[in-house]
Design a protein around this motif. Sequence first.
Motif, PDB file in Angstrom:
ATOM      1  N   ALA A 168       0.754  -1.015   0.035  1.00 41.65           N
ATOM      2  CA  ALA A 168      -0.040   0.024   0.129  1.00 41.65           C
ATOM      3  C   ALA A 168       1.037   1.100   0.204  1.00 41.65           C
ATOM      4  O   ALA A 168       1.872   1.343   0.888  1.00 41.65           O
ATOM      5  N   PHE A 169       0.653   2.002  -0.858  1.00 48.90           N
ATOM      6  CA  PHE A 169       1.566   3.291  -0.872  1.00 48.90           C
ATOM      7  C   PHE A 169       0.700   4.441  -1.573  1.00 48.90           C
ATOM      8  O   PHE A 169      -0.213   4.303  -2.498  1.00 48.90           O
ATOM      9  N   PRO A 170       1.331   5.669  -1.359  1.00 45.67           N
ATOM     10  CA  PRO A 170       0.586   6.808  -1.829  1.00 45.67           C
ATOM     11  C   PRO A 170       0.908   6.981  -3.367  1.00 45.67           C
ATOM     12  O   PRO A 170       2.029   6.666  -3.708  1.00 45.67           O
ATOM     13  N   GLY A 171      -0.192   7.488  -4.433  1.00 47.52           N
ATOM     14  CA  GLY A 171       0.152   7.781  -5.504  1.00 47.52           C
ATOM     15  C   GLY A 171       0.628   9.229  -5.754  1.00 47.52           C
ATOM     16  O   GLY A 171       0.202  10.144  -4.783  1.00 47.52           O
ATOM     17  N   PRO A 172       0.923   9.824  -6.748  1.00 44.59           N
ATOM     18  CA  PRO A 172       1.490  11.203  -7.132  1.00 44.59           C
ATOM     19  C   PRO A 172       0.206  12.154  -6.939  1.00 44.59           C
ATOM     20  O   PRO A 172       0.499  13.312  -6.822  1.00 44.59           O
ATOM     21  N   ASP A 173      -0.977  11.689  -7.040  1.00 42.03           N
ATOM     22  CA  ASP A 173      -2.051  12.550  -7.034  1.00 42.03           C
ATOM     23  C   ASP A 173      -2.715  12.514  -5.615  1.00 42.03           C
ATOM     24  O   ASP A 173      -3.720  13.186  -5.530  1.00 42.03           O
ATOM     25  N   GLY A 174      -2.111  12.003  -4.685  1.00 37.86           N
ATOM     26  CA  GLY A 174      -2.632  11.835  -3.405  1.00 37.86           C
ATOM     27  C   GLY A 174      -3.495  10.702  -3.002  1.00 37.86           C
ATOM     28  O   GLY A 174      -3.818  10.573  -1.862  1.00 37.86           O
ATOM     29  N   SER A 175      -3.710   9.954  -3.978  1.00 36.99           N
ATOM     30  CA  SER A 175      -4.478   8.721  -3.825  1.00 36.99           C
ATOM     31  C   SER A 175      -3.677   7.624  -2.940  1.00 36.99           C
ATOM     32  O   SER A 175      -2.443   7.908  -2.907  1.00 36.99           O
ATOM     33  N   VAL A 176      -4.349   6.670  -2.778  1.00 35.77           N
ATOM     34  CA  VAL A 176      -3.619   5.420  -1.732  1.00 35.77           C
ATOM     35  C   VAL A 176      -3.937   4.235  -2.559  1.00 35.77           C
ATOM     36  O   VAL A 176      -5.080   3.896  -2.860  1.00 35.77           O
ATOM     37  N   LEU A 177      -2.816   3.428  -2.901  1.00 34.32           N
ATOM     38  CA  LEU A 177      -3.202   2.206  -3.629  1.00 34.32           C
ATOM     39  C   LEU A 177      -2.703   0.928  -2.801  1.00 34.32           C
ATOM     40  O   LEU A 177      -1.745   0.639  -2.602  1.00 34.32           O
ATOM     41  N   PRO A 178      -3.699   0.314  -2.458  1.00 34.56           N
ATOM     42  CA  PRO A 178      -3.601  -1.034  -1.562  1.00 34.56           C
ATOM     43  C   PRO A 178      -3.466  -2.120  -2.680  1.00 34.56           C
ATOM     44  O   PRO A 178      -4.341  -1.962  -3.673  1.00 34.56           O
ATOM     45  N   VAL A 179      -2.428  -3.163  -2.565  1.00 36.14           N
ATOM     46  CA  VAL A 179      -2.465  -4.110  -3.665  1.00 36.14           C
ATOM     47  C   VAL A 179      -2.121  -5.465  -2.750  1.00 36.14           C
ATOM     48  O   VAL A 179      -1.451  -5.401  -1.929  1.00 36.14           O
ATOM     49  N   ILE A 180      -2.506  -6.426  -3.374  1.00 39.10           N
ATOM     50  CA  ILE A 180      -2.294  -7.990  -3.158  1.00 39.10           C
ATOM     51  C   ILE A 180      -2.217  -8.709  -4.382  1.00 39.10           C
ATOM     52  O   ILE A 180      -2.631  -8.744  -5.425  1.00 39.10           O
ATOM     53  N   GLY A 181      -1.008  -9.607  -4.155  1.00 37.36           N
ATOM     54  CA  GLY A 181      -0.887 -10.562  -5.419  1.00 37.36           C
ATOM     55  C   GLY A 181      -0.209 -11.788  -4.893  1.00 37.36           C
ATOM     56  O   GLY A 181       0.124 -12.005  -3.671  1.00 37.36           O
ATOM     57  N   ASP A 182      -0.247 -12.686  -5.850  1.00 40.18           N
ATOM     58  CA  ASP A 182       0.333 -14.188  -5.431  1.00 40.18           C
ATOM     59  C   ASP A 182       0.909 -14.523  -6.684  1.00 40.18           C
ATOM     60  O   ASP A 182       0.412 -14.844  -8.070  1.00 40.18           O
ATOM     61  N   VAL A 183       2.328 -14.739  -6.817  1.00 39.45           N
ATOM     62  CA  VAL A 183       2.989 -15.464  -7.905  1.00 39.45           C
ATOM     63  C   VAL A 183       2.937 -16.909  -7.966  1.00 39.45           C
ATOM     64  O   VAL A 183       3.038 -17.513  -6.712  1.00 39.45           O
ATOM     65  N   THR A 184       2.738 -17.592  -9.155  1.00 34.85           N
ATOM     66  CA  THR A 184       2.450 -19.371  -8.733  1.00 34.85           C
ATOM     67  C   THR A 184       3.988 -19.923  -8.345  1.00 34.85           C
ATOM     68  O   THR A 184       4.940 -19.144  -8.669  1.00 34.85           O
ATOM     69  N   GLY A 185       3.830 -20.898  -7.813  1.00 34.64           N
ATOM     70  CA  GLY A 185       5.002 -21.747  -7.386  1.00 34.64           C
ATOM     71  C   GLY A 185       5.380 -21.406  -5.919  1.00 34.64           C
ATOM     72  O   GLY A 185       4.895 -20.291  -5.275  1.00 34.64           O
ATOM     73  N   HIS A 186       6.171 -22.303  -5.333  1.00 39.14           N
ATOM     74  CA  HIS A 186       6.551 -22.190  -3.946  1.00 39.14           C
ATOM     75  C   HIS A 186       8.104 -22.571  -3.916  1.00 39.14           C
ATOM     76  O   HIS A 186       8.509 -23.255  -3.005  1.00 39.14           O
ATOM     77  N   VAL A 187       8.781 -21.638  -4.509  1.00 35.64           N
ATOM     78  CA  VAL A 187      10.262 -21.570  -4.632  1.00 35.64           C
ATOM     79  C   VAL A 187      11.056 -20.287  -4.477  1.00 35.64           C
ATOM     80  O   VAL A 187      10.076 -19.264  -4.672  1.00 35.64           O
ATOM     81  N   LEU A 188      11.996 -20.070  -4.434  1.00 36.05           N
ATOM     82  CA  LEU A 188      12.700 -18.860  -4.325  1.00 36.05           C
ATOM     83  C   LEU A 188      12.388 -17.908  -5.437  1.00 36.05           C
ATOM     84  O   LEU A 188      12.150 -16.849  -5.412  1.00 36.05           O
ATOM     85  N   ARG A 189      12.141 -18.660  -6.682  1.00 37.73           N
ATOM     86  CA  ARG A 189      11.891 -17.771  -7.967  1.00 37.73           C
ATOM     87  C   ARG A 189      10.781 -17.194  -7.776  1.00 37.73           C
ATOM     88  O   ARG A 189      10.567 -15.902  -8.109  1.00 37.73           O
ATOM     89  N   ALA A 190       9.601 -17.682  -7.337  1.00 38.30           N
ATOM     90  CA  ALA A 190       8.513 -16.849  -7.132  1.00 38.30           C
ATOM     91  C   ALA A 190       8.784 -15.603  -6.144  1.00 38.30           C
ATOM     92  O   ALA A 190       8.150 -14.715  -6.547  1.00 38.30           O
ATOM     93  N   ALA A 191       9.570 -15.839  -5.198  1.00 39.66           N
ATOM     94  CA  ALA A 191       9.567 -14.795  -4.268  1.00 39.66           C
ATOM     95  C   ALA A 191      10.456 -13.691  -5.012  1.00 39.66           C
ATOM     96  O   ALA A 191       9.993 -12.484  -4.583  1.00 39.66           O
ATOM     97  N   VAL A 192      11.230 -13.925  -5.644  1.00 37.31           N
ATOM     98  CA  VAL A 192      12.191 -12.994  -6.364  1.00 37.31           C
ATOM     99  C   VAL A 192      11.424 -12.220  -7.240  1.00 37.31           C
ATOM    100  O   VAL A 192      11.133 -11.118  -7.339  1.00 37.31           O
ATOM    101  N   ILE A 193      10.336 -12.866  -8.123  1.00 34.94           N
ATOM    102  CA  ILE A 193       9.571 -12.418  -9.034  1.00 34.94           C
ATOM    103  C   ILE A 193       8.600 -11.450  -8.339  1.00 34.94           C
ATOM    104  O   ILE A 193       8.017 -10.340  -9.029  1.00 34.94           O
ATOM    105  N   MET A 194       8.041 -11.790  -7.188  1.00 41.33           N
ATOM    106  CA  MET A 194       7.058 -11.086  -6.328  1.00 41.33           C
ATOM    107  C   MET A 194       7.845  -9.810  -6.426  1.00 41.33           C
ATOM    108  O   MET A 194       7.121  -8.716  -6.337  1.00 41.33           O
ATOM    109  N   GLY A 195       8.883  -9.919  -5.839  1.00 39.80           N
ATOM    110  CA  GLY A 195       9.498  -8.420  -5.538  1.00 39.80           C
ATOM    111  C   GLY A 195       9.732  -7.677  -6.880  1.00 39.80           C
ATOM    112  O   GLY A 195       9.585  -6.368  -6.824  1.00 39.80           O
ATOM    113  N   GLN A 196      10.002  -8.241  -7.771  1.00 36.83           N
ATOM    114  CA  GLN A 196      10.123  -7.433  -9.096  1.00 36.83           C
ATOM    115  C   GLN A 196       8.791  -6.971  -9.570  1.00 36.83           C
ATOM    116  O   GLN A 196       8.797  -5.904 -10.066  1.00 36.83           O
ATOM    117  N   LEU A 197       7.743  -7.664  -9.339  1.00 37.14           N
ATOM    118  CA  LEU A 197       6.330  -7.181  -9.642  1.00 37.14           C
ATOM    119  C   LEU A 197       6.022  -6.071  -8.742  1.00 37.14           C
ATOM    120  O   LEU A 197       5.428  -4.983  -9.367  1.00 37.14           O
TER     121      LEU A 197
END
Length: 196
Positions: A48-77
């Motif tokens: 959750a973070f502020p946008g440049p216009d003063g809005s707030v953006l909550p986000v939730i997500g889930d990368v497929t897989g249960h390995v280190l690669r999924a955790a790394v891709i999560m960070g990139q996304l």
Amino acid sequence: VQTVRGRQIARLQRAQLTELPDTPGLALAARYQRATHGLNIGGVWYDAFPGPDGSVLPVIGDVTGHVLRAAVIMGQLRTALRAYAVEGNGPARILTLLHRMLRHQQPELYATCAIARFTPGEPGVVWAAAGHPPALVRGPGGEVRVLDAKPGIMLGVPVPHEYEEHHEELPPGATLALYTDGLVERRSAGIDAGIE
């Protein structure tokens, strides 16, 4: 060795979770709890973070897989999502750009994601979803409804896709709940029963 590696991956995953911004007129809360232990670590994240216009953006997500690669891709996304938001894009456009990025960079990984945007002075919430379980709204009187607009496809699926934005009126005192399928999936019943 596996237990130590599992703890390291879990620390990596937790280090990428954010502190929620303090926003006047909007109370944010998050809970992150792993369902399993050991190496069964996936790419679940919230932000959750502020946008440049003063809005707030909550986000939730889930990368497929249960390995280190999924955790790394999560960070990139997560990082790419913030960058697209800073450029002034709304939830649907952000998802469209994330979809293109994941298809190009990681063609064998998929992800779900839901993005909401609260703008000060505007009633309600604007949101978009990519294959993610539907958000829930609890009204100030306790009534609960599912935001059941059809979500777009999962991020990274190998077809072009443009995501759609939706608007939902939220009266003062309402709660919007974003969650992952791990909260509602049961082996003995479908996801609809879990959401209910």
